[in-house]
Enzyme design. Structure first.
Site, PDB file in Angstrom:
ATOM      1  N   ARG A   1       0.822  -1.216   0.000  1.00  9.27           N
ATOM      2  CA  ARG A   1       0.000   0.000   0.000  1.00  9.27           C
ATOM      3  C   ARG A   1       0.853   1.262   0.000  1.00  9.27           C
ATOM      4  O   ARG A   1       0.408   2.320  -0.434  1.00  9.27           O
ATOM      5  CB  ARG A   1      -0.974  -0.046   1.184  1.00  9.27           C
TER       6      ARG A   1
ATOM      7  N   GLU B   1       2.069  -5.606  13.203  1.00  8.37           N
ATOM      8  CA  GLU B   1       0.951  -5.847  14.120  1.00  8.37           C
ATOM      9  C   GLU B   1       0.481  -7.306  14.010  1.00  8.37           C
ATOM     10  O   GLU B   1      -0.005  -7.877  14.963  1.00  8.37           O
ATOM     11  CB  GLU B   1      -0.200  -4.876  13.797  1.00  8.37           C
TER      12      GLU B   1
HETATM   13  O1  LIG Z   1       3.443  -0.085  11.568  1.00 10.76           O
HETATM   14  P1  LIG Z   1       3.352  -1.554  11.283  1.00 10.76           P
HETATM   15  O2  LIG Z   1       2.885  -2.350  12.466  1.00 10.76           O
HETATM   16  O3  LIG Z   1       4.595  -2.101  10.681  1.00 10.76           O
HETATM   17  O4  LIG Z   1       2.176  -1.763  10.235  1.00 10.76           O
HETATM   18  C1  LIG Z   1       1.995  -0.945   9.104  1.00 10.76           C
HETATM   19  C2  LIG Z   1       2.222  -1.713   7.843  1.00 10.76           C
HETATM   20  O5  LIG Z   1       1.242  -2.759   7.738  1.00 10.76           O
HETATM   21  C3  LIG Z   1       0.601  -2.662   6.470  1.00 10.76           C
HETATM   22  O6  LIG Z   1       1.261  -3.397   5.503  1.00 10.76           O
HETATM   23  P2  LIG Z   1       1.154  -4.973   5.338  1.00 10.76           P
HETATM   24  O7  LIG Z   1       2.415  -5.576   5.850  1.00 10.76           O
HETATM   25  O8  LIG Z   1      -0.136  -5.468   5.895  1.00 10.76           O
HETATM   26  O9  LIG Z   1       1.222  -5.168   3.783  1.00 10.76           O
HETATM   27  P3  LIG Z   1       0.404  -4.679   2.486  1.00 10.76           P
HETATM   28  O10 LIG Z   1       0.690  -3.217   2.297  1.00 10.76           O
HETATM   29  O11 LIG Z   1       1.015  -5.532   1.434  1.00 10.76           O
HETATM   30  O12 LIG Z   1      -1.064  -4.954   2.701  1.00 10.76           O
HETATM   31  C4  LIG Z   1       0.673  -1.187   6.131  1.00 10.76           C
HETATM   32  O13 LIG Z   1       0.512  -0.970   4.747  1.00 10.76           O
HETATM   33  C5  LIG Z   1       2.042  -0.806   6.631  1.00 10.76           C
HETATM   34  O14 LIG Z   1       3.064  -1.082   5.695  1.00 10.76           O
HETATM   35  N1  LIG Z   2      -4.976  -2.316  11.730  1.00  5.71           N
HETATM   36  C1  LIG Z   2      -4.430  -2.215  10.528  1.00  5.71           C
HETATM   37  N2  LIG Z   2      -5.199  -1.936   9.449  1.00  5.71           N
HETATM   38  C2  LIG Z   2      -4.644  -1.833   8.227  1.00  5.71           C
HETATM   39  N3  LIG Z   2      -3.343  -1.987   7.988  1.00  5.71           N
HETATM   40  C3  LIG Z   2      -2.550  -2.249   9.027  1.00  5.71           C
HETATM   41  N4  LIG Z   2      -1.229  -2.436   9.106  1.00  5.71           N
HETATM   42  C4  LIG Z   2      -0.929  -2.692  10.396  1.00  5.71           C
HETATM   43  N5  LIG Z   2      -2.005  -2.655  11.160  1.00  5.71           N
HETATM   44  C5  LIG Z   2      -3.051  -2.386  10.329  1.00  5.71           C
END
Ligand SMILES: O=P(O)(O)OC[C@H]1O[C@H](OP(=O)(O)OP(=O)(O)O)[C@H](O)[C@@H]1O
Ligand SMILES: Nc1ncnc2[nH]cnc12
Length: 181
Positions: A67, A104
């Site tokens: 994202r 998370e």
């Molecule tokens: O602050 P944090 O606890 O590290 O979480 C935030 C991250 O989690 C999500 O990505 P995700 O790893 O779910 O991947 P995606 O973007 O491929 O959905 C979001 O897009 C951030 O990159």
């Molecule tokens: N709660 C949440 N929703 C969407 N993206 C996330 N990445 C980490 N935590 C998330």
């Protein structure tokens, strides 16, 4: 690199973010930004608001898969500067730099292609969401591994109360929107 602030209130953007309880695992309230992306006016407004909070002197934007690619690349194009993808492990051909991290929900490894970030470059990290800060901290490590400078870390949405800012230490952290998780 400040843009002109518009009069659209932040909660108008927030109304496009959907809460999905217990996804991708029990206990997590997933913030789904798809509704904000699919609405052209809201997406454009989000990019303008990101531009408004970009620190001075940024030369390059790096976004975290997946994202972070969407918001980071849109912001880079808006500002007319380059974009570097920071990818999850195994997607980029070698040689790469690597950093592992916990988020998370789960653990992962980030990689950046060698040679895409020059030593000394002033880099802004951009992602959609700040939660625990694990992803952004690992991305900052990667950028610094190559001798570049992280001048700031900018998010569309900050989830408060998960320690994300603390994890990012003394870095310049900014977010367009913030909510309780
Ligand atoms: O602050 P944090 O606890 O590290 O979480 C935030 C991250 O989690 C999500 O990505 P995700 O790893 O779910 O991947 P995606 O973007 O491929 O959905 C979001 O897009 C951030 O990159
Ligand atoms: N709660 C949440 N929703 C969407 N993206 C996330 N990445 C980490 N935590 C998330």
């Amino acid at each position: 690199m400040s843009g002109v602030a518009s009069g659209v209130p932040a909660d108008t953007l927030l109304a496009h973010v959907r809460d999905v309880p217990d996804f991708p695992e029990p206990g997590i309230v997933f913030k789904d930004i798809t509704g904000l992306l699919v609405d052209g006016e809201a997406f454009a407004e989000a990019v303008r608001r990101l531009a408004d909070i970009v620190p001075e002197g940024v030369e390059l934007i790096a976004g975290m898969e997946a994202r972070g690619f969407i918001v980071g690349a849109a912001l880079a194009a808006h500002l007319g500067i380059g974009f570097v993808p920071i990818r999850k492990a195994g997607k980029l051909p070698p040689p790469t730099h690597r950093a592992s991290y916990a988020l998370e929900y789960g653990e992962a490894v980030l990689e950046v292609r060698e040679g895409t970030v020059s030593p000394g470059a002033r880099v802004l990290l951009v992602d959609d969401i700040l939660a625990t800060g694990g992803t952004a901290a690992a991305a900052a490590d990667l950028v610094e591994q190559v001798g570049a400078e992280v001048v700031g870390v900018t998010f569309l949405l900050e989830l408060l109360g998960l320690g994300g800012r603390d994890r990012l230490g003394g870095r310049v952290v900014s977010a367009v929107l913030s909510v309780e998780p």
